[in-house]
Design an enzyme around this catalytic site. Structure first.
Site, PDB file in Angstrom:
ATOM      1  N   ARG A  61      45.518  29.507  43.461  1.00 27.64           N
ATOM      2  CA  ARG A  61      46.914  29.494  43.114  1.00 27.64           C
ATOM      3  C   ARG A  61      47.895  30.473  43.942  1.00 27.64           C
ATOM      4  O   ARG A  61      49.178  30.275  43.863  1.00 27.64           O
ATOM      5  CB  ARG A  61      47.344  29.387  41.664  1.00 27.64           C
ATOM      6  CG  ARG A  61      46.799  28.158  41.069  1.00 27.64           C
ATOM      7  CD  ARG A  61      46.947  28.013  39.556  1.00 27.64           C
ATOM      8  NE  ARG A  61      46.565  29.136  38.622  1.00 27.64           N
ATOM      9  CZ  ARG A  61      45.462  29.219  38.098  1.00 27.64           C
ATOM     10  NH1 ARG A  61      44.594  28.102  38.020  1.00 27.64           N
ATOM     11  NH2 ARG A  61      45.158  30.316  37.345  1.00 27.64           N
ATOM     12  N   GLU A  98      35.174  39.448  32.489  1.00 18.50           N
ATOM     13  CA  GLU A  98      34.509  39.564  31.099  1.00 18.50           C
ATOM     14  C   GLU A  98      33.388  39.165  30.773  1.00 18.50           C
ATOM     15  O   GLU A  98      32.597  39.713  30.060  1.00 18.50           O
ATOM     16  CB  GLU A  98      35.616  38.734  30.084  1.00 18.50           C
ATOM     17  CG  GLU A  98      35.626  39.033  28.740  1.00 18.50           C
ATOM     18  CD  GLU A  98      36.640  38.216  27.898  1.00 18.50           C
ATOM     19  OE1 GLU A  98      36.578  38.162  26.762  1.00 18.50           O
ATOM     20  OE2 GLU A  98      37.696  37.663  28.415  1.00 18.50           O
TER      21      GLU A  98
END
Length: 175
Positions: A61, A98
């Site tokens: 994006r 993460e």
């Protein structure tokens, strides 16, 4: 105000990509050409006084407005891609997520050493990906001149993470 226009266009998707996360979907912005133009103009205005020789957009994006910003500034655009997507000689940078790791890459001839690179992405969350991209740019001899994001999730403290790299951080709509 551009922040209000962006926030009005963004669609919240609850529990995506996993339960408990509200995804900020920027794709409705792309249905509004005048808003897209206003976003690019807002970035260009806020970049006045900042040296930008090249704009690097983070996959995927970051390509949406990154190329338009580069074109409007009259400078080259570099795609920062996920591993395995670029066909020429590349440099890579692995970084922690993460859960697990990811790798980004750029062509070795993407820019000349000493050039000032603006890093652009659609959204600043924790800052992990743009930190890795910054490290890759610096390893290749570039200078990170700043960062630009359509949206920022301030509660995830990404700004604090990237500010030591360069304090020129543009976020058009912060949550």
């Amino acid at each position: 105000m551009i922040a209000d226009q962006i926030k009005a266009a963004i669609r919240d998707i609850p529990d995506f990509p996993k339960p408990g996360i509200t995804f900020k979907d920027i794709t409705p912005i792309l249905k509004e050409p005048k808003l897209c133009e206003a976003i690019v103009e807002a970035f260009v205005e806020k970049l006045k006084g900042i040296r930008v020789d090249v704009v690097a957009g983070v996959e995927s994006r970051g390509f949406l407005f990154g190329l338009s910003i580069a074109t409007r500034l009259g400078v080259p655009f570099i795609p920062v891609r996920k591993a395995g997507k670029l066909p020429y000689t590349i440099r890579q940078k692995a970084y922690k997520l993460e859960y697990g790791t990811a790798t980004i890459e750029m062509h070795t001839d993407a820019f000349e050493p000493g050039q000032h690179i603006l890093l652009h992405d659609d959204l600043l969350a924790t800052g992990g990906t743009v930190t890795a991209a910054s490290e890759l740019i610096q390893e290749m001899g570039g200078i990170v001149s700043g960062f630009s994001f359509v949206v920022g999730l301030g509660f995830l403290n990404g700004r604090d993470r990237i500010a030591p790299i360069n304090g020129n951080i543009i976020i058009l709509a912060d949550y």
